[in-house]
Design an enzyme around this catalytic site. Structure first.
Site, mmCIF file in Angstrom:
data_model
loop_
_atom_site.group_PDB
_atom_site.id
_atom_site.type_symbol
_atom_site.label_atom_id
_atom_site.label_comp_id
_atom_site.label_asym_id
_atom_site.label_seq_id
_atom_site.Cartn_x
_atom_site.Cartn_y
_atom_site.Cartn_z
ATOM 1 N N ARG A 207 -10.458 -11.461 1.638
ATOM 2 C CA ARG A 207 -11.370 -12.446 1.043
ATOM 3 C C ARG A 207 -10.775 -13.854 1.087
ATOM 4 O O ARG A 207 -11.514 -14.840 1.070
ATOM 5 C CB ARG A 207 -11.712 -12.028 -0.384
ATOM 6 C CG ARG A 207 -10.545 -11.982 -1.336
ATOM 7 C CD ARG A 207 -10.815 -11.145 -2.565
ATOM 8 N NE ARG A 207 -10.860 -9.725 -2.256
ATOM 9 C CZ ARG A 207 -11.151 -8.757 -3.128
ATOM 10 N NH1 ARG A 207 -11.457 -9.068 -4.371
ATOM 11 N NH2 ARG A 207 -11.153 -7.489 -2.764
ATOM 12 N N LYS B 186 0.832 -1.196 0.000
ATOM 13 C CA LYS B 186 0.000 0.000 0.000
ATOM 14 C C LYS B 186 0.876 1.258 0.000
ATOM 15 O O LYS B 186 2.031 1.219 0.430
ATOM 16 C CB LYS B 186 -0.878 0.025 1.255
ATOM 17 C CG LYS B 186 -1.969 -1.026 1.308
ATOM 18 C CD LYS B 186 -2.750 -0.918 2.600
ATOM 19 C CE LYS B 186 -3.841 -1.969 2.674
ATOM 20 N NZ LYS B 186 -4.937 -1.709 1.741
#
Length: 500
Positions: free
Chosen positions: A355, A281
């Protein structure tokens, strides 16, 4: 803070402060009118001069009001009377309690609970006054060397009801509000802790502490790496492998004696820090990725609440927890892993890691033959783009379940919005090399993430709450919100009276 219920006239309350409302256009509420009559027009004179015009959330603290027994009278602006709904009520209570907590009025009697709120009965007003008060007085300064405690904080708040016949329902909803407030506070505390302290092991310890506090109702089991490997949770472990911190798979179970209903399963994403892994990130605001375990924190908060309220339910909580870090062992874009379900996953972006944890947890949930499964996750930035910081996104394979969650959110002042999960969106997840890719591109990112999860939730009714926009605040009020604990608790309690 201590909360109590009573019924009585505001001018006769011997207390540090009485709280009454003023509507827009300087119209006094009924409780304010009673004080004004006793004080021979003292309040109406002040309002007439323009010192309080009734703007929503505005406050004016008065001392030595004639012919009253209270030390102070706090006037709170309620806005336009015809627009006085859930949001306006919450803001008025929050403003009142925040001021009380800062002015040395260590106890008070609040009459805002007697004001009519569209579609809301006295029980709702009592519950949400308590929740708003808990939020208004919440502080997280555990890590500061100098205490920022209020010198004389608000210690007791008495909530007024119009009639003595309201006392019974008032006591019930008071207890419910306090339990939701405690669960929300636990969720906020966990979210606000730094990731060097709030590790997967810390979340496991928190679950064990809950089991110790409520040993009759709550049981826990904590699976460590070897047991997770034995379950063949390859998707979960692919996220954990880049970190020095060991993963944990936390199982909580609440069950009241004699309950024969199928369990409801709550699954919380527990990434205690999300660097993005190899798909790193940007550095700006990366500190906020300590909040990536707010789904897990909300499950723990819900268990704290239901353990207090003891509803006739069977609830299971599953928390897959680890860090997502870059290292020589970390998963790389293009890697293919095998999930607990046997489906293979091509990892195109290691920052789409939540996920992967949830996929294996959803498969694990099958063993409970559940009535319904709801996962809660700070899953996608796309959800923030879609709904901002107002509502959680709700996806699911059962329309009734999705609708029930949205309704529960409306009633809990913890809003959610139903999102599509149409078959056409699944095409974005096709992979040339595995059964499914873990991302589907920028378009409809929150929807394709939910589509990915749906592949692992086909054997039961399932819903997914994407809380990326509501789990924490940025800027001056930066910190965890405790959402969606109120929504989930409201939904669970609604299930208590269902047949089956």
């Amino acid at each position: 803070m201590e909360f109590t219920i009573k019924s009585g006239n505001p001018e006769k309350q011997r207390t540090a402060c009485v709280v009454v409302g003023v509507f827009d256009n300087r119209k006094l509420s009924l409780a304010a009118e009673r004080i004004d009559r006793a004080a021979k027009g003292y309040i109406s004179d002040i309002v007439r001069r323009g010192d309080m015009e009734g703007r929503l959330g505005s406050t004016l603290l008065l001392y030595n009001v004639p012919n009253t027994l209270a030390d102070r009278v706090l006037l709170v602006g309620l806005g336009r009377e015809r627009d006085f709904r859930d949001r306006e009520y919450y803001k008025a209570v929050h403003s009142a309690v925040k001021l009380l907590n800062e002015t040395g009025a260590y106890e008070a009697v609040i009459y805002l609970t007697e004001e009519k709120v569209r579609r809301r009965e006295i029980g709702w007003r009592i519950e949400h006054t308590v929740i708003a008060a808990c939020e208004a007085t919440y502080r997280f300064d555990h890590m500061k060397t100098e205490s920022s405690d209020v010198r004389r904080p608000l210690r007791k708040l008495t909530l007024s009801v119009p009639m003595r016949s309201d006392l019974l329902v008032g006591e019930t909803m008071l207890a419910r509000g306090m339990a939701v407030g405690e669960g929300t506070e636990l969720t906020r505390d966990l979210g606000n802790l730094p990731s060097n302290l709030c590790t997967p092991a810390y979340l496991a310890d928190t679950a064990n502490r809950l089991a110790s506090m409520y040993s009759t109702e709550v049981k826990t089991q904590v699976l460590e790496r070897k047991e997770i490997e034995d379950l063949k949770m390859g998707a979960f472990l692919s996220v954990a492998q880049g970190s020095e911190a060991a993963p944990r798979f936390i199982v909580l179970e609440y069950k009241r004696s004699g309950v024969k209903k199928k369990p409801i399963v709550l699954i919380g994403k527990g990434i205690t820090f999300d660097s993005g892994g190899i798909s790193l990130k940007p550095g700006a605001d990366m500190d906020q990725m300590k909040f990536d375990m707010c789904g897990a924190a909300s499950v723990l908060g819900v268990f704290r609440t239901i353990a207090e309220l003891k509803p006739d339910l069977h609830v299971v909580g599953l928390i897959p927890s680890c860090e997502n870090m870059p290292s020589g062992r970390a998963s790389k874009p293009g890697d293919i892993v095998s999930s607990m379900s046997g489906q293979t996953i091509e990892i195109l972006n290691t920052d789409a890691e939540g996920r992967l944890l949830l996929a294996d947890a959803l498969t694990y949930a099958e063993r409970y033959d559940p009535e319904a499964v709801v996962d809660i996750a700070t899953l996608t930035g796309a959800m923030v783009v879609g709904l901002g910081h107002v509502a959680s996104g709700v996806f699911g394979n059962n329309e009734a379940l999705v609708r029930a969650l949205v309704t529960a959110g409306d009633d809990a002042a913890d809003r959610a919005w139903a999102m599509p999960l149409w078959d056409e969106y699944h095409d974005a997840l096709k992979s040339n090399f595995a059964d499914v890719a873990n991302v589907g591109g920028r378009a409809a990112g929150s929807i394709t993430a939910a589509c990915f999860l749906s592949r692992f939730a086909k054997k039961y009714h399932w819903a997914h709450l994407d809380i990326a926009g509501v789990a924490w605040k940025e800027g001056k009020e930066k910190g965890a919100t405790g959402r969606p604990v109120p929504l989930l608790v409201n939904w669970l309690l609604n299930q208590e009276n269902r047949d089956g």
